[in-house]
Design a protein around this motif. Structure first.
Motif, PDB file in Angstrom:
ATOM      1  N   ASP A 114      46.534  47.248  32.537  1.00  0.00           N
ATOM      2  CA  ASP A 114      46.279  45.988  33.249  1.00  0.00           C
ATOM      3  C   ASP A 114      47.536  45.527  33.985  1.00  0.00           C
ATOM      4  OD1 ASP A 114      43.576  45.624  32.545  1.00  0.00           O
ATOM      5  OD2 ASP A 114      44.157  44.884  30.566  1.00  0.00           O
ATOM      6  N   ASP A 165      38.294  55.704  25.680  1.00  0.00           N
ATOM      7  CA  ASP A 165      38.966  54.558  26.288  1.00  0.00           C
ATOM      8  C   ASP A 165      40.393  54.919  26.693  1.00  0.00           C
ATOM      9  OD1 ASP A 165      36.730  52.916  26.001  1.00  0.00           O
ATOM     10  OD2 ASP A 165      37.307  52.325  23.963  1.00  0.00           O
ATOM     11  N   GLU A 182      41.870  55.092  30.574  1.00  0.00           N
ATOM     12  CA  GLU A 182      43.108  54.416  30.961  1.00  0.00           C
ATOM     13  C   GLU A 182      44.091  55.412  31.578  1.00  0.00           C
ATOM     14  OE1 GLU A 182      44.855  52.131  27.846  1.00  0.00           O
ATOM     15  OE2 GLU A 182      43.449  50.469  28.117  1.00  0.00           O
ATOM     16  N   GLU A 213      43.031  55.968  34.968  1.00  0.00           N
ATOM     17  CA  GLU A 213      43.384  54.795  35.765  1.00  0.00           C
ATOM     18  C   GLU A 213      44.824  54.908  36.277  1.00  0.00           C
ATOM     19  OE1 GLU A 213      43.269  49.903  35.264  1.00  0.00           O
ATOM     20  OE2 GLU A 213      42.702  51.206  33.595  1.00  0.00           O
ATOM     21  N   GLU A 219      28.341  42.229  30.116  1.00  0.00           N
ATOM     22  CA  GLU A 219      29.615  42.925  29.959  1.00  0.00           C
ATOM     23  C   GLU A 219      29.499  44.447  30.034  1.00  0.00           C
ATOM     24  OE1 GLU A 219      33.460  43.034  26.900  1.00  0.00           O
ATOM     25  OE2 GLU A 219      31.909  41.488  26.687  1.00  0.00           O
ATOM     26  N   PRO A 220      28.464  45.072  29.424  1.00  0.00           N
ATOM     27  CA  PRO A 220      28.343  46.539  29.561  1.00  0.00           C
ATOM     28  C   PRO A 220      28.221  46.988  31.016  1.00  0.00           C
ATOM     29  CG  PRO A 220      26.963  45.760  27.762  1.00  0.00           C
ATOM     30  CD  PRO A 220      27.453  44.540  28.475  1.00  0.00           C
ATOM     31  N   TYR A 241      29.384  45.299  33.658  1.00  0.00           N
ATOM     32  CA  TYR A 241      30.699  45.049  34.257  1.00  0.00           C
ATOM     33  C   TYR A 241      31.667  46.186  33.898  1.00  0.00           C
ATOM     34  CZ  TYR A 241      35.302  42.907  34.933  1.00  0.00           C
ATOM     35  OH  TYR A 241      36.593  42.665  35.304  1.00  0.00           O
ATOM     36  N   ASP A 242      31.701  46.585  32.638  1.00  0.00           N
ATOM     37  CA  ASP A 242      32.600  47.658  32.201  1.00  0.00           C
ATOM     38  C   ASP A 242      32.266  48.971  32.909  1.00  0.00           C
ATOM     39  OD1 ASP A 242      33.890  45.915  30.502  1.00  0.00           O
ATOM     40  OD2 ASP A 242      32.787  46.532  28.714  1.00  0.00           O
ATOM     41  N   ILE A 254      33.628  49.034  36.472  1.00  0.00           N
ATOM     42  CA  ILE A 254      35.066  49.316  36.518  1.00  0.00           C
ATOM     43  C   ILE A 254      35.362  50.770  36.162  1.00  0.00           C
ATOM     44  CG2 ILE A 254      37.325  48.687  35.613  1.00  0.00           C
ATOM     45  CD1 ILE A 254      35.930  46.544  37.365  1.00  0.00           C
ATOM     46  N   ASP A 255      34.668  51.304  35.159  1.00  0.00           N
ATOM     47  CA  ASP A 255      34.935  52.680  34.721  1.00  0.00           C
ATOM     48  C   ASP A 255      34.533  53.704  35.780  1.00  0.00           C
ATOM     49  OD1 ASP A 255      35.944  51.751  32.340  1.00  0.00           O
ATOM     50  OD2 ASP A 255      34.121  52.125  31.179  1.00  0.00           O
ATOM     51  N   HIS A 314      34.073  41.172  41.412  1.00  0.00           N
ATOM     52  CA  HIS A 314      34.572  42.520  41.122  1.00  0.00           C
ATOM     53  C   HIS A 314      33.755  43.609  41.808  1.00  0.00           C
ATOM     54  CE1 HIS A 314      37.130  40.425  38.313  1.00  0.00           C
ATOM     55  NE2 HIS A 314      37.807  41.534  38.152  1.00  0.00           N
TER      56      HIS A 314
END
Length: 380
Positions: A84, A129, A133, A136, A182-183, A185-186, A189-190, A246
């Motif tokens: 982040d 996860d 990252e 990312e 939230e799932p 949204y995640d 992003i993923d 987003h």
């Protein structure tokens, strides 16, 4: 003693006509300014309307002060913030302030080097996860300009284990329509993380569920406005608002690409309809994200009333140390950082990039998402 004042018909008619012309000119200027605040800007009127030097200096000064605070905060909490912290630096590296850009990139390289060292440890990537990252970090190297060769080699090995969408993203294509909140949204992003890294590295990191699938699903969804949310806390509307912003951040590669309002058929009017909520509630994060969206489609404080109001609010509410919001009350470093993260990104000068690989991907994706009627209209 001068000659007495004489009535001259021709002279007075001339003055009368001049006054009429001035009145008509003022009316047309007011009309055009109003239209600019409610319609999408064309490339002509955006380039012709320059931000005042004073306001530009104020915004630039505020962004630099905000970065100084962000740098100190990330330096103190970089391990907990993980990617982040790197994300905000990658976003801030795309701006029109050359000196600031150099500082951001230099600091971003330092943080990236530390994170890569952790991921390269034997137990640096233990689950999906951690792997996402690490990917990312690979994706941010395009703007922060650091070496990813060793990390890429390790990521490739780990991807052999996570070889399906279910294993890597936690969802299969058949389950996609059931997602919300939230799932969803995640997943947005993923899948963006995979697409961005794939574009930068010219490597296919995608799975059967892609960013295109998620964006297509979101085109079919509606966003809950604050006046439609009957709950006093407005939590559902707030979640909807951050999902909407987003969607834009993903599509514009977090500030790298300029998008026309037509690319955001649901999000753009939603932001317009709910912008006043951020102002009324003095919500720095919500207002700054809405402001970021409007700047993405070409508006600034000289051609749009909402942008002018939002800009003035952020300039007025920045603290002496360069931060925004009641971050001291937050227990999670991410939540504490997010106020100022939003503040600087809502004010930063645009540094749109052209000809990027991710930009080409988004262009193709938008073409696929358009209805046949919209595509025919665009061709005409």
């Amino acid at each position: 003693m001068g000659a007495p004042h004489m009535f001259h018909p021709t002279r007075h008619c001339t003055w009368f006509l001049l006054c009429c012309c001035l009145l008509v000119t003022c009316y047309l200027q007011d009309t055009l300014l109003f239209a600019a605040s409610t319609t999408a800007p064309t490339s002509r009127n955006v380039s012709a309307t320059k931000t005042s030097p004073d306001r530009t200096k104020m915004r630039r000064r505020a962004v630099r002060r905000g970065f100084a605070w962000i740098k100190k905060y990330i330096e103190k909490h970089w391990k907990v913030l993980s990617t982040d912290g790197l994300c905000v630096l990658a976003e801030l590296a795309v701006n029109d302030d050359i000196e600031l850009k150099k500082q951001v990139i230099t600091f971003g390289q330092q943080i990236a080097k530390r994170l890569i060292t952790i991921f390269l440890e034997e137990d640096g990537i233990e689950d999906k996860d951690d792997l996402l990252e690490a990917i990312e970090v690979l994706g941010y190297a395009d703007v922060l300009q650091y070496d990813t060769s060793k990390l890429l080699a390790k990521v490739k090995k780990e991807l052999v284990t996570y070889n399906t969408a279910k294993k890597l993203l936690g969802v299969s294509l058949s389950e996609l329509p059931t997602l919300s909140g939230e799932p969803l949204y995640d997943l947005l992003i993923d899948t963006y993380t995979l697409e961005r890294a794939s574009a930068h590295l010219s490597l296919n990191l995608r799975r059967s569920v892609t960013l295109h699938h998620v964006l297509r699903l979101l085109r079919q969804r509606t966003y809950l406005s604050f006046d439609q949310d009957k709950d006093p806390d407005k939590e559902n509307a707030e979640d909807s608002a951050y999902l909407a912003t987003h969607v834009v951040f993903v599509m514009n590669n977090y500030g790298q690409l300029r998008l026309p309002p037509s690319a955001l058929p649901k999000v753009y009017p939603y932001v317009r309809r709910n912008f006043h909520v951020g102002l009324q509630n003095k919500d720095v994060e919500l207002l700054a994200e809405f402001l970021d969206v409007l700047r993405t489609v070409g508006f600034d404080e000289t051609n749009d009333k909402m942008v002018a109001q939002g800009t003035a609010f952020l300039l007025r509410t920045q603290k002496q140390d360069g931060s925004w919001g009641d971050w001291e009350q937050e227990k999670d470093p991410y939540d504490a950082l997010h106020y100022t993260w939003c503040g600087v990104l809502g004010l930063r000068g645009r540094g749109f990039l052209k000809g990027t690989k991710f930009g080409h991907y988004i262009k193709r994706t938008l073409h696929k998402l358009q209805s046949p009627t919209t595509r025919r209209a665009a061709k005409r």
